[in-house]
Design a protein around this motif. Sequence first.
Motif, PDB file in Angstrom:
ATOM      1  N   LEU A  49      24.742   5.894  71.793  1.00 25.46           N
ATOM      2  CA  LEU A  49      23.726   6.563  72.139  1.00 25.46           C
ATOM      3  C   LEU A  49      22.818   6.205  70.980  1.00 25.46           C
ATOM      4  O   LEU A  49      21.290   5.670  71.128  1.00 25.46           O
ATOM      5  N   LEU A  50      23.090   6.535  69.673  1.00 22.15           N
ATOM      6  CA  LEU A  50      22.575   6.382  68.587  1.00 22.15           C
ATOM      7  C   LEU A  50      21.931   5.156  68.283  1.00 22.15           C
ATOM      8  O   LEU A  50      21.009   4.569  67.990  1.00 22.15           O
ATOM      9  N   GLN A  51      23.018   4.197  68.427  1.00 26.44           N
ATOM     10  CA  GLN A  51      22.924   2.604  68.256  1.00 26.44           C
ATOM     11  C   GLN A  51      21.667   2.306  69.449  1.00 26.44           C
ATOM     12  O   GLN A  51      20.689   1.563  68.877  1.00 26.44           O
ATOM     13  N   THR A  52      21.656   2.674  70.347  1.00 26.80           N
ATOM     14  CA  THR A  52      20.433   2.130  71.529  1.00 26.80           C
ATOM     15  C   THR A  52      19.240   2.772  70.932  1.00 26.80           C
ATOM     16  O   THR A  52      18.309   2.200  71.211  1.00 26.80           O
ATOM     17  N   THR A  53      19.240   3.900  70.676  1.00 23.53           N
ATOM     18  CA  THR A  53      18.126   4.578  70.296  1.00 23.53           C
ATOM     19  C   THR A  53      17.571   3.907  69.226  1.00 23.53           C
ATOM     20  O   THR A  53      16.231   3.651  69.065  1.00 23.53           O
ATOM     21  N   ILE A  54      18.107   3.636  68.142  1.00 23.96           N
ATOM     22  CA  ILE A  54      17.560   2.611  66.941  1.00 23.96           C
ATOM     23  C   ILE A  54      17.098   1.420  67.364  1.00 23.96           C
ATOM     24  O   ILE A  54      15.767   1.009  67.014  1.00 23.96           O
ATOM     25  N   TYR A  55      17.516   0.573  68.493  1.00 23.42           N
ATOM     26  CA  TYR A  55      17.012  -0.646  69.041  1.00 23.42           C
ATOM     27  C   TYR A  55      15.872  -0.199  69.997  1.00 23.42           C
ATOM     28  O   TYR A  55      15.148  -1.109  70.283  1.00 23.42           O
ATOM     29  N   SER A  56      15.581   1.053  70.260  1.00 24.31           N
ATOM     30  CA  SER A  56      14.785   1.399  71.439  1.00 24.31           C
ATOM     31  C   SER A  56      13.192   0.774  71.235  1.00 24.31           C
ATOM     32  O   SER A  56      12.562   0.111  72.076  1.00 24.31           O
ATOM     33  N   ASP A  57      12.861   1.042  69.695  1.00 25.68           N
ATOM     34  CA  ASP A  57      11.457   0.664  69.403  1.00 25.68           C
ATOM     35  C   ASP A  57      11.414  -0.746  69.412  1.00 25.68           C
ATOM     36  O   ASP A  57      10.306  -1.296  69.862  1.00 25.68           O
ATOM     37  N   PHE A  58      12.434  -1.394  68.940  1.00 27.05           N
ATOM     38  CA  PHE A  58      12.526  -2.902  68.797  1.00 27.05           C
ATOM     39  C   PHE A  58      12.516  -3.399  70.529  1.00 27.05           C
ATOM     40  O   PHE A  58      11.487  -4.604  70.511  1.00 27.05           O
ATOM     41  N   PHE A  59      13.119  -2.844  71.221  1.00 30.00           N
ATOM     42  CA  PHE A  59      12.942  -3.223  72.621  1.00 30.00           C
ATOM     43  C   PHE A  59      11.847  -3.346  73.184  1.00 30.00           C
ATOM     44  O   PHE A  59      11.206  -4.199  73.856  1.00 30.00           O
ATOM     45  N   TYR A  60      10.968  -2.266  72.900  1.00 34.49           N
ATOM     46  CA  TYR A  60       9.449  -2.039  73.387  1.00 34.49           C
ATOM     47  C   TYR A  60       8.556  -3.188  72.714  1.00 34.49           C
ATOM     48  O   TYR A  60       7.901  -3.752  73.545  1.00 34.49           O
ATOM     49  N   VAL A  61       8.845  -3.451  71.778  1.00 35.31           N
ATOM     50  CA  VAL A  61       8.030  -4.512  70.968  1.00 35.31           C
ATOM     51  C   VAL A  61       8.393  -5.835  71.564  1.00 35.31           C
ATOM     52  O   VAL A  61       7.456  -6.382  71.894  1.00 35.31           O
ATOM     53  N   TYR A  62       9.542  -6.041  71.350  1.00 35.73           N
ATOM     54  CA  TYR A  62      10.295  -7.237  72.231  1.00 35.73           C
ATOM     55  C   TYR A  62       9.482  -7.412  73.639  1.00 35.73           C
ATOM     56  O   TYR A  62       9.132  -8.635  73.702  1.00 35.73           O
ATOM     57  N   TYR A  63       9.612  -6.191  74.432  1.00 35.75           N
ATOM     58  CA  TYR A  63       9.234  -6.532  75.760  1.00 35.75           C
ATOM     59  C   TYR A  63       7.559  -6.766  75.863  1.00 35.75           C
ATOM     60  O   TYR A  63       7.144  -7.880  76.554  1.00 35.75           O
ATOM     61  N   GLN A  64       6.870  -6.092  74.917  1.00 34.89           N
ATOM     62  CA  GLN A  64       5.418  -6.325  74.801  1.00 34.89           C
ATOM     63  C   GLN A  64       5.341  -7.863  74.403  1.00 34.89           C
ATOM     64  O   GLN A  64       4.335  -8.582  75.115  1.00 34.89           O
ATOM     65  N   LYS A  65       5.769  -8.221  73.275  1.00 38.79           N
ATOM     66  CA  LYS A  65       5.450  -9.687  72.598  1.00 38.79           C
ATOM     67  C   LYS A  65       6.094 -10.648  73.264  1.00 38.79           C
ATOM     68  O   LYS A  65       5.308 -11.552  73.771  1.00 38.79           O
ATOM     69  N   VAL A  66       7.405 -10.757  73.477  1.00 42.36           N
ATOM     70  CA  VAL A  66       8.137 -11.925  73.902  1.00 42.36           C
ATOM     71  C   VAL A  66       8.254 -12.165  75.305  1.00 42.36           C
ATOM     72  O   VAL A  66       7.627 -13.102  75.920  1.00 42.36           O
ATOM     73  N   LEU A  67       8.352 -10.816  75.944  1.00 39.52           N
ATOM     74  CA  LEU A  67       8.486 -11.124  77.678  1.00 39.52           C
ATOM     75  C   LEU A  67       7.191 -11.325  78.212  1.00 39.52           C
ATOM     76  O   LEU A  67       6.986 -11.950  79.139  1.00 39.52           O
ATOM     77  N   LYS A  68       6.403 -10.544  77.812  1.00 41.04           N
ATOM     78  CA  LYS A  68       4.739 -10.848  78.471  1.00 41.04           C
ATOM     79  C   LYS A  68       4.457 -12.138  78.030  1.00 41.04           C
ATOM     80  O   LYS A  68       3.684 -12.769  79.043  1.00 41.04           O
ATOM     81  N   ASN A  69       4.565 -12.675  76.871  1.00 38.02           N
ATOM     82  CA  ASN A  69       4.231 -14.015  76.722  1.00 38.02           C
ATOM     83  C   ASN A  69       4.844 -15.236  77.493  1.00 38.02           C
ATOM     84  O   ASN A  69       4.028 -16.258  77.884  1.00 38.02           O
ATOM     85  N   TRP A  70       5.906 -14.841  77.656  1.00 34.71           N
ATOM     86  CA  TRP A  70       6.652 -15.649  78.570  1.00 34.71           C
ATOM     87  C   TRP A  70       6.066 -15.848  79.852  1.00 34.71           C
ATOM     88  O   TRP A  70       5.716 -17.024  80.593  1.00 34.71           O
ATOM     89  N   GLY A  71       5.883 -14.545  80.457  1.00 37.08           N
ATOM     90  CA  GLY A  71       5.252 -14.648  81.796  1.00 37.08           C
ATOM     91  C   GLY A  71       3.981 -15.031  81.832  1.00 37.08           C
ATOM     92  O   GLY A  71       3.573 -15.964  82.709  1.00 37.08           O
ATOM     93  N   PHE A  72       3.294 -14.873  80.665  1.00 38.45           N
ATOM     94  CA  PHE A  72       1.869 -15.719  80.679  1.00 38.45           C
ATOM     95  C   PHE A  72       1.866 -17.287  80.556  1.00 38.45           C
ATOM     96  O   PHE A  72       0.977 -17.852  81.329  1.00 38.45           O
ATOM     97  N   ASN A  73       2.950 -17.692  80.016  1.00 40.90           N
ATOM     98  CA  ASN A  73       3.091 -19.248  79.767  1.00 40.90           C
ATOM     99  C   ASN A  73       3.642 -19.851  81.014  1.00 40.90           C
ATOM    100  O   ASN A  73       3.788 -21.150  80.785  1.00 40.90           O
ATOM    101  N   LEU A  74       4.174 -19.191  81.855  1.00 44.56           N
ATOM    102  CA  LEU A  74       4.845 -19.812  82.926  1.00 44.56           C
ATOM    103  C   LEU A  74       4.199 -20.666  83.775  1.00 44.56           C
ATOM    104  O   LEU A  74       2.914 -20.407  84.042  1.00 44.56           O
ATOM    105  N   PRO A  75       4.329 -21.931  84.168  1.00 44.81           N
ATOM    106  CA  PRO A  75       3.747 -22.996  84.841  1.00 44.81           C
ATOM    107  C   PRO A  75       3.472 -22.433  86.121  1.00 44.81           C
ATOM    108  O   PRO A  75       4.079 -21.720  86.804  1.00 44.81           O
TER     109      PRO A  75
END
Lengths: 10, 210
Positions: free
Chosen positions: B184-210
């Motif tokens: 649980l501690l480990q996942t908490t440490i990643y949670s902030d990163f997950f959020y940023v990853y979601y915001q930047k990477v996943l949203k960009n992918w979605g945006f770039n889909l043909p």
Amino acid sequence: PNSKLKKDEL
Amino acid sequence: NLFRIAGDISHLVSILILLQTIEKGKTTSGISLKTQILYVVVFVTRYLDLLTTYVSLYNSLMKIFFIASSVYVVWLMTSKYNKKFKEDQDVFPVKYLVGGSFVMSLLFHYKFTFSEILWSFSLWLEAVCILPQLFLLQKTGEAKAITTHYIFALGLYRALYIPNWFYRYYSENRLDLLSVSAGLLQTTIYSDFFYVYYQKVLKNWGFNLP
């Protein structure tokens, strides 16, 4: 819960 | 169960992404050597039982793979691509992570034996050993997308272990409180990163889909 844990996870 | 398999696969994938990134780019810039060395320590201290207990072929092979690949990555970083290795920004004070994990392992363990203490130590150390990598990511600002995929897959692995622990609690009446707390501690440490990853990477992918 089981206290005799089998450490089968990674 | 499904969560456990998915978690292990995600862990495997994260390491393959890392190896592929290094081999393809012939550089290890942006990757924290400190985090990678800590992973060697994590795997070696946790999988000492390879020598004493046999669980399954799957289990043994995975353990050997994780130990071997982590040592290989450190070798790549320090020897093979050493010339291109210049990481003055990788300055996270690792001694606090190691010291903290050691204290936690002395406080929380199932038996006061050498191997059990080391096993507990490896859980706590794994929970925090991504910090130098996240710190480096934050310092350099812009990261290669592939590095973030690596961290994402690595974080996902322990996150997937959490439903696996729920599942095992109900189906096998198995509860490994130490693994769960550190996980649980480990996942908490990643949670902030997950959020940023979601915001930047996943949203960009979605945006770039043909």
